[in-house]
Scaffold this motif. Structure first.
Motif, mmCIF file in Angstrom:
data_model
loop_
_atom_site.group_PDB
_atom_site.id
_atom_site.type_symbol
_atom_site.label_atom_id
_atom_site.label_comp_id
_atom_site.label_asym_id
_atom_site.label_seq_id
_atom_site.Cartn_x
_atom_site.Cartn_y
_atom_site.Cartn_z
ATOM 1 N N VAL A 83 0.270 7.344 -12.113
ATOM 2 C CA VAL A 83 -0.681 6.485 -12.823
ATOM 3 C C VAL A 83 -0.381 5.022 -12.516
ATOM 4 O O VAL A 83 -1.279 4.235 -12.229
ATOM 5 C CB VAL A 83 -0.642 6.758 -14.340
ATOM 6 N N GLY A 84 0.891 4.658 -12.548
ATOM 7 C CA GLY A 84 1.295 3.277 -12.268
ATOM 8 C C GLY A 84 0.880 2.808 -10.884
ATOM 9 O O GLY A 84 0.544 1.635 -10.693
ATOM 10 N N LEU A 85 0.881 3.723 -9.916
ATOM 11 C CA LEU A 85 0.463 3.366 -8.552
ATOM 12 C C LEU A 85 -1.009 2.981 -8.477
ATOM 13 O O LEU A 85 -1.420 2.243 -7.587
ATOM 14 C CB LEU A 85 0.715 4.536 -7.592
ATOM 15 N N LEU A 86 -1.804 3.464 -9.412
ATOM 16 C CA LEU A 86 -3.250 3.226 -9.377
ATOM 17 C C LEU A 86 -3.670 1.967 -10.129
ATOM 18 O O LEU A 86 -4.843 1.597 -10.087
ATOM 19 C CB LEU A 86 -3.980 4.451 -9.940
ATOM 20 N N ILE A 87 -2.735 1.342 -10.803
ATOM 21 C CA ILE A 87 -3.015 0.107 -11.544
ATOM 22 C C ILE A 87 -2.443 -1.050 -10.730
ATOM 23 O O ILE A 87 -1.215 -1.143 -10.573
ATOM 24 C CB ILE A 87 -2.389 0.156 -12.951
ATOM 25 N N PRO A 88 -3.292 -1.918 -10.195
ATOM 26 C CA PRO A 88 -2.797 -2.971 -9.304
ATOM 27 C C PRO A 88 -1.620 -3.786 -9.865
ATOM 28 O O PRO A 88 -0.685 -4.087 -9.134
ATOM 29 C CB PRO A 88 -4.026 -3.854 -9.067
ATOM 30 N N THR A 90 0.724 -2.878 -11.877
ATOM 31 C CA THR A 90 1.974 -2.115 -11.980
ATOM 32 C C THR A 90 2.345 -1.382 -10.700
ATOM 33 O O THR A 90 3.438 -0.829 -10.607
ATOM 34 C CB THR A 90 1.888 -1.088 -13.127
ATOM 35 N N ALA A 91 1.436 -1.357 -9.727
ATOM 36 C CA ALA A 91 1.646 -0.554 -8.522
ATOM 37 C C ALA A 91 2.955 -0.844 -7.798
ATOM 38 O O ALA A 91 3.686 0.093 -7.450
ATOM 39 C CB ALA A 91 0.460 -0.702 -7.579
ATOM 40 N N PRO A 92 3.323 -2.120 -7.557
ATOM 41 C CA PRO A 92 4.593 -2.348 -6.858
ATOM 42 C C PRO A 92 5.795 -1.830 -7.641
ATOM 43 O O PRO A 92 6.715 -1.252 -7.059
ATOM 44 C CB PRO A 92 4.653 -3.869 -6.701
ATOM 45 N N TRP A 93 5.763 -2.016 -8.957
ATOM 46 C CA TRP A 93 6.887 -1.546 -9.790
ATOM 47 C C TRP A 93 6.941 -0.024 -9.817
ATOM 48 O O TRP A 93 8.020 0.572 -9.761
ATOM 49 C CB TRP A 93 6.760 -2.110 -11.208
ATOM 50 N N ALA A 94 5.786 0.600 -9.901
ATOM 51 C CA ALA A 94 5.737 2.057 -9.892
ATOM 52 C C ALA A 94 6.244 2.610 -8.565
ATOM 53 O O ALA A 94 6.975 3.603 -8.537
ATOM 54 C CB ALA A 94 4.307 2.538 -10.159
ATOM 55 N N ALA A 95 5.878 1.964 -7.482
ATOM 56 C CA ALA A 95 6.327 2.417 -6.158
ATOM 57 C C ALA A 95 7.847 2.334 -6.036
ATOM 58 O O ALA A 95 8.485 3.269 -5.544
ATOM 59 C CB ALA A 95 5.648 1.597 -5.064
ATOM 60 N N VAL A 96 8.418 1.233 -6.516
ATOM 61 C CA VAL A 96 9.880 1.089 -6.489
ATOM 62 C C VAL A 96 10.526 2.146 -7.377
ATOM 63 O O VAL A 96 11.519 2.792 -6.996
ATOM 64 C CB VAL A 96 10.309 -0.336 -6.919
ATOM 65 N N ALA A 97 9.978 2.336 -8.571
ATOM 66 C CA ALA A 97 10.536 3.321 -9.497
ATOM 67 C C ALA A 97 10.475 4.729 -8.893
ATOM 68 O O ALA A 97 11.439 5.503 -9.014
ATOM 69 C CB ALA A 97 9.788 3.276 -10.825
#
Length: 147
Positions: A83-88, A90-97
């Motif tokens: 879900v985080g990847l689809l929200i611009p 939060t996307a970078p943080w989600a990708a790192v996580a």
């Protein structure tokens, strides 16, 4: 194999949508995030399908406590990351996580390969192909996190 197919299909559909002017998918990175999100939904679903869940529980290294809980938590984290990847925002943080989550879960893959734990009715994946795939997926998550 299903996760890679989901990743490629998600990326391809997102790029096609971008080329057709649909949404903000006109660049490779947003499309990569969509592909990764699709892949993580597929992998997370295995955490909650009874037969696949049992296989994932068996993959948890024997020394770790509460393997069922660990499988549930990692499945929820994968879904949250998707879900985080689809929200611009939060996307970078989600990708790192998600990259860190894959690194943290890699010892379970090593343990499963060494113990010959099968998954989904298929024989255990040998360690070298598993490692190559994991490096590739972590690299893609890192690429999805870049500005």
């Amino acid at each position: 194999m299903a996760p890679l197919i989901a990743l490629v299909a998600g990326f391809a559909v997102a790029r096609l949508a971008g080329l057709l002017g649909i949404g903000a998918l006109d660049a490779w990175q947003p499309a990569l995030r969509v592909g990764l999100a699709v892949m993580f939904v597929v992998t997370a679903s295995a955490h909650f399908v009874p037969k696949l869940r049992a296989d994932l529980v068996a993959m948890v290294p024997p020394g770790l406590p509460r393997p069922e809980l660990l499988v549930t938590v990692t499945g929820v984290l994968e879904l949250a990351g998707a879900v985080g990847l689809l929200i611009p925002a939060t996307a970078p943080w989600a990708a790192v996580a998600l990259a860190l989550l894959m690194v943290a879960m890699f010892p379970a893959n090593v343990s499963a390969a060494r113990r010959g734990v099968p998954f989904g009715g298929r024989p255990a994946t040998p360690l070298v192909p598993r490692t190559i795939e994991q490096i590739f997926l972590v690299a893609l998550a890192v690429a999805a996190a870049l500005p």
